[in-house]
Design a protein around this motif. Structure first.
Motif, PDB file in Angstrom:
ATOM      1  N   GLY B 124      25.536   6.685  18.654  1.00  0.00           N
ATOM      2  CA  GLY B 124      26.306   5.644  19.330  1.00  0.00           C
ATOM      3  C   GLY B 124      25.662   4.304  19.012  1.00  0.00           C
ATOM      4  N   PRO B 125      24.403   4.127  19.399  1.00  0.00           N
ATOM      5  CA  PRO B 125      23.699   2.922  18.950  1.00  0.00           C
ATOM      6  C   PRO B 125      23.577   2.989  17.425  1.00  0.00           C
ATOM      7  CG  PRO B 125      22.618   3.908  20.854  1.00  0.00           C
ATOM      8  CD  PRO B 125      23.625   4.909  20.358  1.00  0.00           C
ATOM      9  N   LEU B 126      24.163   2.035  16.757  1.00  0.00           N
ATOM     10  CA  LEU B 126      24.343   2.166  15.311  1.00  0.00           C
ATOM     11  C   LEU B 126      23.014   2.151  14.565  1.00  0.00           C
ATOM     12  CD1 LEU B 126      27.587   0.056  14.986  1.00  0.00           C
ATOM     13  CD2 LEU B 126      27.347   2.538  14.994  1.00  0.00           C
ATOM     14  N   GLY B 127      23.011   2.870  13.476  1.00  0.00           N
ATOM     15  CA  GLY B 127      21.814   2.956  12.642  1.00  0.00           C
ATOM     16  C   GLY B 127      20.875   4.084  13.026  1.00  0.00           C
ATOM     17  N   GLN B 128      21.043   4.630  14.217  1.00  0.00           N
ATOM     18  CA  GLN B 128      20.116   5.692  14.640  1.00  0.00           C
ATOM     19  C   GLN B 128      20.383   6.986  13.873  1.00  0.00           C
ATOM     20  OE1 GLN B 128      17.491   5.279  16.789  1.00  0.00           O
ATOM     21  NE2 GLN B 128      18.048   3.118  16.872  1.00  0.00           N
ATOM     22  N   GLY B 163      28.457  -0.614  10.299  1.00  0.00           N
ATOM     23  CA  GLY B 163      27.529  -0.969  11.370  1.00  0.00           C
ATOM     24  C   GLY B 163      26.179  -0.324  11.148  1.00  0.00           C
ATOM     25  N   GLU B 167      22.589  -2.550  10.450  1.00  0.00           N
ATOM     26  CA  GLU B 167      21.400  -2.499  11.313  1.00  0.00           C
ATOM     27  C   GLU B 167      20.151  -2.379  10.444  1.00  0.00           C
ATOM     28  OE1 GLU B 167      21.095  -3.005  14.386  1.00  0.00           O
ATOM     29  OE2 GLU B 167      23.007  -2.546  15.348  1.00  0.00           O
TER      30      GLU B 167
END
Lengths: 673, 673
Positions: B124-128, B163, B167
Motif C-alpha cells: 500500500g505504501p508505495l515502494g515497499q 509510484g 519512491e
C-alpha cells in the motif's frame, strides 16, 4: 602514491589545495575524531570551484545572489571549515579550527547552518544535501523569473559522495532536477570507490553515469585531482541547460598511508602518518600553520565576489521601491502586514457561515486567501493534489516554461519533496508548503527532523490524519504520527478542529521563522466548533476553553481535530445528565506547554475528571495533560486508539474503536464512579 | 478504445482477463471506493503469469517452495482478490468480493498479509513491495544454497507502478538486486503514464529502462495487453541471470470511459460507464457473476501447481530427518531448543566477569553465541558494520558466488535494508537483523512501521542511541527516536543497560513470532549492572527492581540503557545521605505495560518520589510511569533531554545536559523538599 607529478604540474593550485588537506589533518588529529579522507580527496575540486567559479564574498555570506555551496557529504565538514578559515570568514577563526568538534565550537562535527552563516544547510544524514540543493535551484529559478536575472542569477554547487547517491532520496532528487531542467544545479560526485564498510563494490555496482543520464542530467567524467579538467568541467556544466553531474575520480585521503582504504574515510590521527602525508604534499607549515603567501592567496579568493556584490547592489537599487521592499521582506521571512487582517476576515466569515467541511478543505479555503497576498508561498503535493487540497486557483504550475508557477507537482516523492522544501526555505525568499497523507510522514521523516533541527519554517500539510481515512485501511491510517511529530523538538504539530482553527494554524505557520509546522487535517467533514468570532488567535495558546460547563463543572474533555466535535457532542449528553462539562480544544500541544502556568491552570484546573479524545495513541503527549498539569490518575481517561486501524467506512471505524460521544460519556461516567 | 482486435486475437485469454476486470468493476462499485484502473490495466499480465508461469497451488498458499507474487502497487488490491476468488482460494469467497473494503472483510482496501494466507506481504505504501521482494529473492537464494534446488527453487514476481518507481526506496532495491544478481526476481512495471495528479509527465520524465539497466538489470519492453509478448517476456526473464524488469505498456482502466486518465486510477462507479466497459469486454456475466466456463478455467489454473507440490513433497521427504526438522522449525519461526541455555550461559559469564563494554559490543557478544546455533539468522548493516557490531566470525559474506554467506553489506540504504529484511522474514526460513545508527531509524521508518503492522519479527539493531554519540553532533544524536518506536503499536523497543540485558533482549527478539524488535544500543562503554546471575529473563518483565533501597525507601529511580548505571551511581550518593533509593531498570516499556497490575504495583508502589533518567525526551512514555502507575505530579521528575543534542565529546555532553548522577540527586532533593 607519488604526488610529484600533481605537485609539479600545477604548483600554485597544489599549495592552495594542500592547505585544505593540512588543516584537515591537523584538526582531525586535534579532535581525535572526524573524517579526514573526503576533504583531502575533494580538496582539488573545492579549490578550483572557489578560485574560479563560486560567486562568493566572504564578507557577506548571506548576500542573496551568492552562489550556494552545499556539502551533501557533511561528514567531510573540515572541507568547508578549511575553506572558510582560509578565505577569512569572520566566524571560522583559527581558534575554531583548533576547537573542531569541541563543546561550544562553531566547527561542529557536521556543518550546522544555525552555527555558521556561511553554511547553507545542515548536512550529515546522507542524501539530504543533494535533495535540499534541488530546492535551492528551484527557488533560484522561481525568484529569477519574478525579479529578473539582474537580481537573481546564481548557481547551486553540491559535493556528494557514494553514500548520498545510494540513499533512495537521491533518486527522488535526480528525478525532480531532471524533470525541471534545473540547469544551474551542479553536483560533484566524489567518486572514490570507498565506503565505511570497505570497497564500494561490496554493496553497490550501479553505473552512476548511466543512472544520472536516465534522469535527464548532463554528465561528465573527470580526474578529480586535475585542476584543468575540473575547471573545464565546471565551465561546461554552467553552459548546459540540464542539471549537471561531474563524476570526479578521486583518491580518498590522497597521499596519506590510508589512501584508497575505508580507514581513510574516518579519523586519521597517527602522528607519523600525518607527517608523512604533509611531506608528500610538500607542506612546510607546522600544525595549524598556513604559510602567509598561501593564506593571502586564499584571502584573495574570499574577496573575489566583492565587486560582483557591489554591482549587484547597484542593480538591486534600481528596482522599484516596492520590489525592493518585497524582496527584503521575503528574505527576512516577514509576513505581509495584510496577513493578519486576511486571516481575521476569513475566521469571521467561517464563524458566521459555519460550514461543515473537512479541515483539508478548510486549509484550501485559508490558502485561497493567503496565496494571493503572499507571493513567497510555493505550494505542492506528492501526487495527491486533489486530496491534499494544496492547489489554489492563482498559483500556476511550476514548469520548464513557466518558472513563475508557484505550484509543484512533486510526484510520488514525499521525502524528496520535504528535503527540497527545506532547501527552498533555506535559499531564502520562499515559504514552501507541501502535502501528502499524514501516514506518509514516515517517508518524509528524515527531512522533517532536519527542518526542526536546523530551524527551517517549512510547512507540512498532512491530510487524512486518522482512521477517518476509512477504507484504505491501516497502512494509510496514522495512529502514532501525532506522537512522532510532538516528540520531535522544535516542531509545531497542529491538529485544528475546524475551519477557524485551521486558518489560525496557517497564520502561525506562515509567521514562524525558525520552527517547522505540521498541519494534520481530516479527510472527513467536520462541523464548525468556533461559532463565535474572536479576533485573537486562540490556536496560538495551544489549548483553550472552547465551551464552559453549564452545570457545576465535574468534567474537562480535551480533544484535538475531528474529536473536538465529538467532545462537544459528549458535552451535550453529559450536560443533559446534569454533569457540567468543559471542553478544551488542543490544536497544538507545543504552544500550550509554552504558556505560563497561570494560563495553563486556568484551562486545566485541578479537580474535575479529565478525559482526552484523540483518534490516535495516547502516547501522543496526553499523559502530560491528563496526569500532569494538576491531573490525577484515578480521575483521568483516554478515548482513542490502542493499535493500528482497519479497512472499513470511516464512520464504522469510529464506532468500532469507540471514539464516539457515547464512548466518551461512558468513560466519564466510569471515572465519576 | 476499440478492443475488438484484442478480443478476437486471443479469445480464451481475453475472457479470463475480462473476469478480473469485471470483478474489479463490480467490487469497486459495490464498495463505492477503491482503485479500478490498475487491476483492469494489468489483468492481461496477471492472467498470463498465473496461467503459464506461477508455481502456485491455491489449496496450499503457504507451501514453502511456491513462487511468490507481490503486488507492490497494493492499491490495486482487487487484482489479487479477483485472482484468488477465480482460482478458488478458500478464504476469498464471493461474499468476500462483495464485501470488498467493508468492516471485517478479509478483502481490505489494501492487501494485508495478516488477513489472507495467499497475500505474501502487506502493500500500500508505495515502494515497499518491490523492496520487500528483494528480500524474498535473497532469502530464496540463501535457502537454495543451504537446502539445494530440489527443495528451494522459486521465483519472486512483482507488479509495480510508477509510484513504486518514483519512491526513493525503489532505487535502493534496484541497487541491491543488481549488485546481488537476483536472477529469480521479475518485476512487471505497469507503464501506464498516469498518476493521481494526471499525466506522469507532470512530475517525472525518467527513462526507467535506462535506469534499471544502470543498476544491472535485464530489461524488456512489451505491450502489456498482448498475451504472447507477456509470455515470451516472462520466459526470457526466467532465463537471464540478472534481475528482470518487464516494462509493460498498458492502458489504465482499459476499455472504460476513464481509460488513460487519472480518473481511471481511482474508483470507477458510474453504472452506465460500468455497463459500457463490460460490453466492450464482451462480458455477459451480471454483477459479481463469472460464467461457469471461465470460472472453471481459472480453477484449473489454481490447481496447476498441485502436481509440482506433490513432487516437491516427495523430494522434501528425501532430506535427512534432521534437515527436514530444521527446515520446518525455521519456517515455523521456532527458536532452537539450545537458545535458552546459550543465553543463560552468556548471562552467567557476564554477571561473573562484569565487563565494561558498550551495549553494541554486548550485542556482538550475544550474536557470537547465537549465530552458530541459529542458521536462520541473517545479519547485516547499512554500511556501519564496524560500528553496529553486527558481523560475527562465522557468518561469511552473502555474495553472488557465496549464497551461503549470512552477512549482507546493505550499503548506505537503511530503508531498503529494512524493507528487504521484512521480505526475508515473510519469505520464511530467515530471521533477519540489520544495523544502523539509531538516528537513522528515520530513514527506515516506513518499513519499520510495516513490520509492526504486518506482524513481522524483524530485528533492528540501532546503535549510537543517544548524545553518547558525541562529536558527530545533533544530526546523529537521537532524542525523539525512543518515543517514536514506543508510540508505534506492536513494536518491542529494547534499551538494555548492560551485556546481561542485551542478551535477554536478543532472546526475546529471536523468539518473537509477530512483533518486530528495536534494540537501541550505546556507542559508549557501560559497567555491568546485573552483577548477580538470574536464570529468568528479567527483561521479559519490561521493568524490574534492579537494586532495592537500603535505608527507608523514599525514592524510586527509573532508567533505561546507559542511564541505569547513572541511576545506580545516584542511588549510592542518595543512600550516603540516608535517602533510601530503589533503582528500577526499564529495558522495554511495552513489556512492562503488558504485566498484570500486581506486578506493576510491586515494582512501582505508590508513595516514593519518582525520577526517571533517560538521555532522550520525556515524551518517550515516561509520563505514564512517572505520573501514572500510582505516581503523583508533585513527586515526579525527569532527567533527560529537552531538545536536540550538540557536537562535543560524549562525556561533556552528559554534563552539559545534566544527565548525571549529581543532576539526578539534585532533582530528587528538589522533589523531597
Amino acid at each position: 602514491m607519488d604526488l610529484t607529478a600533481l605537485r609539479s604540474e600545477n604548483p600554485d593550485h597544489w599549495n592552495k589545495a594542500a592547505a585544505i588537506r593540512a588543516l584537515t589533518l591537523d584538526a582531525v588529529a586535534g579532535a581525535n575524531s572526524g573524517h579526514s579522507g573526503m576533504p583531502i580527496g575533494m580538496a582539488d575540486v573545492a579549490t578550483v570551484l572557489f578560485e574560479k567559479h563560486m560567486k562568493f564574498d566572504v564578507s557577506a555570506p548571506k548576500w542573496a545572489d551568492r552562489d550556494r555551496f552545499i556539502l551533501s557529504a557533511g561528514h567531510g565538514s573540515m572541507l568547508i571549515y578549511s575553506l572558510l578559515y582560509l578565505m577569512g570568514d569572520a566566524q571560522v577563526t583559527l581558534d575554531q579550527i583548533k576547537n573542531f568538534r569541541q563543546s561550544g565550537a562553531l566547527t561542529a562535527g557536521h556543518p550546522e547552518n544555525f552555527l555558521l552563516d556561511a553554511v547553507e544547510v545542515t548536512t550529515g544524514p546522507l542524501g539530504q544535501g543533494i535533495s535540499n540543493a534541488v530546492g535551492f535551484a528551484m527557488a533560484e529559478e522561481m525568484l529569477r523569473a519574478q525579479y529578473g536575472k539582474k537580481v537573481v542569477d546564481h548557481h547551486t554547487y553540491v559535493i556528494a559522495g557514494d553514500g548520498c547517491l545510494m540513499e533512495g532520496i537521491s533518486q527522488e532528487a535526480l528525478g525532480l532536477a531532471g524533470r525541471h531542467q534545473l540547469g544551474k544545479l551542479v553536483v560533484f560526485w566524489d567518486n572514490n570507490n570507498i565506503t565505511i564498510d570497505g570497497q564500494l563494490d561490496l554493496s553497490d555496482r550501479t553505473n552512476q553515469v548511466q543512472r544520472f543520464k536516465a534522469s535527464g542530467w548532463h554528465v561528465q567524467e573527470i580526474d578529480g585531482h586535475d585542476p584543468v579538467q575540473i575547471d573545464a568541467a565546471i565551465e561546461a556544466a554552467k553552459k548546459t541547460k540540464k542539471p549537471s553531474m561531474i563524476a570526479c575520480k578521486t583518491h580518498i585521503a590522497l597521499g596519506h598511508a590510508a589512501q584508497d582504504t575505508s580507514k581513510g574515510h574516518g579519523a586519521l590521527t597517527d602522528a607519523d602518518q600525518l607527517k608523512a602525508a604533509k611531506d608528500a604534499y610538500g607542506w612546510t607549515g607546522g600544525a595549524y600553520q598556513v604559510p602567509a603567501e598561501i593564506k593571502s592567496q586564499w584571502e584573495e579568493i574570499g574577496k573575489r565576489g566583492a565587486d560582483a556584490r557591489a554591482e549587484w547592489e547597484g542593480r538591486f537599487a534600481e528596482l522599484s521601491q516596492q520590489k525592493q521592499d518585497r524582496f527584503n521582506r521575503i528574505f527576512a521571512l516577514e509576513a505581509p502586514k495584510k496577513l493578519s487582517a486576511t486571516i481575521k476576515a476569513l475566521k469571521k466569515q467561517v464563524s458566521e457561515s459555519q460550514p461543515k467541511v473537512a479541515t483539508r478543505k478548510a486549509s484550501e479555503m485559508a490558502l485561497e486567501v493567503i496565496n494571493p497576498i503572499m507571493p513567497e508561498t510555493i505550494g505542492g503535493s506528492a501526487d495527491l493534489t486533489g486530496s491534499n487540497n494544496t492547489k489554489t486557483g492563482d498559483l500556476g504550475m511550476f514548469d520548464t516554461d513557466n518558472r513563475k508557477g508557484r505550484y509543484v507537482y512533486w510526484g510520488i516523492r514525499e521525502h524528496g519533496m520535504a528535503a527540497a522544501m527545506n532547501g527552498m526555505a533555506l535559499h531564502g525568499g520562499i515559504r514552501p508548503y507541501g502535502g501528502t497523507f499524514f501516514c506518509f510522514t514516515d517517508y518524509a521523516r528524515p527531512a522533517m527532523r532536519l527542518a526542526a533541527l536546523s530551524k527551517i519554517p517549512t510547512v507540512f500539510v498532512m491530510t487524512h490524519d486518522s482512521i477517518g481515512v476509512g477504507e484504505d485501511g491501516p497502512t494509510h491510517q496514522p495512529v502514532e504520527h501525532l506522537a512522532i511529530c510532538r516528540a520531535t523538538p522544535n516542531t509545531y504539530t497542529f491538529r485544528p478542529a475546524d475551519a477557524v482553527e485551521t486558518a489560525e494554524a496557517w497564520e502561525i505557520a506562515l509567521t514562524s521563522k525558525e520552527t517547522p509546522s505540521v498541519i494534520a487535517l481530516t479527510r472527513q467533514g467536520l462541523p464548525t466548533v468556533r461559532t463565535e468570532h474572536k479576533l485573537s488567535n486562540l490556536t496560538e495558546k495551544g489549548a483553550y476553553v472552547l465551551a464552559e460547563a453549564e452545570s457545576k463543572r465535574q468534567v474537562i474533555l480535551m480533544a484535538s481535530g475531528s474529536e473536538v466535535s465529538t467532545a462537544m457532542a459528549a458535552k451535550d449528553l453529559l450536560e443533559a445528565k446534569g454533569i457540567g462539562t468543559r471542553v478544551v480544544s488542543v490544536p497544538c500541544m507545543e504552544l500550550f506547554h509554552a504558556q505560563d502556568e497561570s494560563y495553563r491552570r486556568k484551562v486545566l484546573p485541578a479537580g474535575p475528571v479529565r478525559v482526552a479524545i484523540e483518534a490516535a495513541v495516547r502516547d501522543g503527549g496526553w499523559d502530560r495533560l491528563l496526569l500532569g498539569e494538576r491531573g490525577q490518575e484515578k480521575k483521568a481517561g483516554f478515548v482513542g486508539m490502542e493499535g493500528f486501524g482497519a479497512s472499513a467506512p470511516a464512520g464504522e471505524l469510529f464506532e468500532k474503536f469507540g471514539i464516539t460521544a457515547e464512548g466518551t460519556v461512558a468513560k466519564v461516567q466510569e471515572l465519576l464512579g
